[in-house]
Design a protein around this motif. Structure first.
Motif, PDB file in Angstrom:
ATOM      1  N   THR A  54      15.465  27.473  70.995  1.00 17.22           N
ATOM      2  CA  THR A  54      15.844  26.149  70.526  1.00 17.22           C
ATOM      3  C   THR A  54      15.215  25.963  69.153  1.00 17.22           C
ATOM      4  O   THR A  54      13.988  26.047  69.013  1.00 17.22           O
ATOM      5  CB  THR A  54      15.324  25.065  71.495  1.00 17.22           C
ATOM      6  N   PHE A  55      16.062  25.730  68.146  1.00 15.91           N
ATOM      7  CA  PHE A  55      15.586  25.612  66.771  1.00 15.91           C
ATOM      8  C   PHE A  55      15.468  24.148  66.366  1.00 15.91           C
ATOM      9  O   PHE A  55      16.338  23.336  66.670  1.00 15.91           O
ATOM     10  CB  PHE A  55      16.521  26.343  65.807  1.00 15.91           C
ATOM     11  N   THR A  56      14.387  23.858  65.640  1.00 17.12           N
ATOM     12  CA  THR A  56      14.147  22.518  65.120  1.00 17.12           C
ATOM     13  C   THR A  56      13.755  22.639  63.661  1.00 17.12           C
ATOM     14  O   THR A  56      12.842  23.394  63.322  1.00 17.12           O
ATOM     15  CB  THR A  56      12.994  21.825  65.894  1.00 17.12           C
ATOM     16  N   GLY A  91      11.553  27.996  66.046  1.00 16.41           N
ATOM     17  CA  GLY A  91      12.299  28.351  67.241  1.00 16.41           C
ATOM     18  C   GLY A  91      11.360  28.435  68.427  1.00 16.41           C
ATOM     19  O   GLY A  91      10.362  29.154  68.379  1.00 16.41           O
ATOM     20  N   HIS A  92      11.673  27.681  69.467  1.00 16.91           N
ATOM     21  CA  HIS A  92      10.849  27.679  70.678  1.00 16.91           C
ATOM     22  C   HIS A  92      11.598  28.362  71.821  1.00 16.91           C
ATOM     23  O   HIS A  92      12.818  28.227  71.944  1.00 16.91           O
ATOM     24  CB  HIS A  92      10.483  26.247  71.067  1.00 16.91           C
ATOM     25  N   ASP A  93      10.839  29.083  72.643  1.00 16.54           N
ATOM     26  CA  ASP A  93      11.457  29.750  73.791  1.00 16.54           C
ATOM     27  C   ASP A  93      11.563  28.782  74.964  1.00 16.54           C
ATOM     28  O   ASP A  93      11.182  27.607  74.864  1.00 16.54           O
ATOM     29  CB  ASP A  93      10.705  31.035  74.161  1.00 16.54           C
ATOM     30  N   ARG A 120      18.892  37.249  64.386  1.00 13.93           N
ATOM     31  CA  ARG A 120      20.202  36.800  63.870  1.00 13.93           C
ATOM     32  C   ARG A 120      20.366  35.297  64.077  1.00 13.93           C
ATOM     33  O   ARG A 120      20.853  34.590  63.196  1.00 13.93           O
ATOM     34  CB  ARG A 120      21.336  37.539  64.564  1.00 13.93           C
ATOM     35  N   ASP A 121      19.955  34.829  65.253  1.00 14.56           N
ATOM     36  CA  ASP A 121      20.040  33.390  65.526  1.00 14.56           C
ATOM     37  C   ASP A 121      19.182  32.603  64.541  1.00 14.56           C
ATOM     38  O   ASP A 121      19.600  31.545  64.047  1.00 14.56           O
ATOM     39  CB  ASP A 121      19.585  33.087  66.955  1.00 14.56           C
ATOM     40  N   LEU A 122      17.984  33.114  64.255  1.00  9.91           N
ATOM     41  CA  LEU A 122      17.083  32.448  63.317  1.00  9.91           C
ATOM     42  C   LEU A 122      17.704  32.385  61.924  1.00  9.91           C
ATOM     43  O   LEU A 122      17.681  31.336  61.269  1.00  9.91           O
ATOM     44  CB  LEU A 122      15.738  33.183  63.282  1.00  9.91           C
ATOM     45  N   LEU A 123      18.273  33.485  61.461  1.00 11.38           N
ATOM     46  CA  LEU A 123      18.875  33.492  60.129  1.00 11.38           C
ATOM     47  C   LEU A 123      20.095  32.578  60.065  1.00 11.38           C
ATOM     48  O   LEU A 123      20.315  31.906  59.052  1.00 11.38           O
ATOM     49  CB  LEU A 123      19.241  34.917  59.725  1.00 11.38           C
ATOM     50  N   ALA A 124      20.891  32.528  61.127  1.00 13.19           N
ATOM     51  CA  ALA A 124      22.040  31.621  61.162  1.00 13.19           C
ATOM     52  C   ALA A 124      21.570  30.171  61.137  1.00 13.19           C
ATOM     53  O   ALA A 124      22.136  29.327  60.426  1.00 13.19           O
ATOM     54  CB  ALA A 124      22.894  31.899  62.400  1.00 13.19           C
ATOM     55  N   ALA A 182      20.573  25.115  58.210  1.00 16.23           N
ATOM     56  CA  ALA A 182      19.622  24.140  57.682  1.00 16.23           C
ATOM     57  C   ALA A 182      19.743  24.022  56.167  1.00 16.23           C
ATOM     58  O   ALA A 182      19.733  22.910  55.620  1.00 16.23           O
ATOM     59  CB  ALA A 182      18.197  24.536  58.075  1.00 16.23           C
ATOM     60  N   ALA A 183      19.872  25.148  55.480  1.00 14.64           N
ATOM     61  CA  ALA A 183      19.996  25.130  54.015  1.00 14.64           C
ATOM     62  C   ALA A 183      21.251  24.377  53.582  1.00 14.64           C
ATOM     63  O   ALA A 183      21.236  23.676  52.566  1.00 14.64           O
ATOM     64  CB  ALA A 183      20.009  26.555  53.473  1.00 14.64           C
ATOM     65  N   ARG A 184      22.305  24.501  54.357  1.00 15.64           N
ATOM     66  CA  ARG A 184      23.560  23.803  54.023  1.00 15.64           C
ATOM     67  C   ARG A 184      23.421  22.286  54.108  1.00 15.64           C
ATOM     68  O   ARG A 184      24.233  21.563  53.540  1.00 15.64           O
ATOM     69  CB  ARG A 184      24.677  24.279  54.938  1.00 15.64           C
TER      70      ARG A 184
END
Length: 174
Positions: free
Chosen positions: A4-6, A65-67, A108-112, A117-119
């Motif tokens: 889960t990304f924040t 990213g949290h597990d 890959r998930d982190l980079l996506a 986020a950058a967008r």
């Protein structure tokens, strides 16, 4: 189970300690994130303090990213470029996935998630990052859409007699 990304999580003592543990564990597993193993938490701590100061100043944003257990398992830091002619792109730093989670597609998930986020940041058209040569990292980043745009041979001295290339990669966001 996916991470889960924040973006811009609250910087709590738990997040700070999780970041310190993550960076230490990744470094000791051979990750190319600014240190050479073996390292201790105390070796890493000054860099963590520096990063947290950048977050507080608003120059840098944290993607965490949290597990499934709520542990910090991945990070990427998005740093705005302050040069007036280069504000249309940002730097991505300290891209890490905990060793226990590697090989599951979380990088890959982190980079996506970092690109997403950058967008959301007004005026950002691209992401730049650098990586250490000799580990195949540039192939991983290329598989995620990044293009190599520069290389400085031998710019990173890992140990006496072990110099690595400093590789710059770019991801256009359009």
């Amino acid at each position: 189970m996916p991470l889960t990304f924040t973006l811009d999580p609250a910087v709590t003592p738990g997040l700070r300690d999780g970041f310190l543990d993550l960076w230490t564990d990744v470094s000791n597993a051979g990750g190319a994130v600014g240190f050479v193993p073996p390292v201790t938490r105390e070796d890493i701590r000054p860099e963590v303090v520096r990063y947290l100061a950048q977050l507080a100043e608003g120059r840098t944003r944290l993607l965490a990213g949290h597990d499934e257990e709520g542990r910090l398992a991945a990070t990427a830091f998005l740093t705005l470029n302050t040069h007036r002619l280069m504000t249309h792109w940002l730097w991505l730093y300290t891209v890490m996935v905990h060793p226990r989670h590697q090989g599951q597609g979380y990088g890959r998930d982190l980079l996506a998630a970092a690109a997403d986020a950058a967008r959301t940041i007004d005026g950002i058209e691209a992401i730049r990052l650098t990586c250490r040569g000799g580990l195949g990292l540039e192939r991983f980043y290329a598989s995620c859409g990044y293009k190599e745009v520069g290389r400085v041979p031998g710019a990173i001295r890992v140990a006496p007699g072990d110099d690595r290339d400093d590789i710059t990669l770019l991801l256009p966001l359009a």
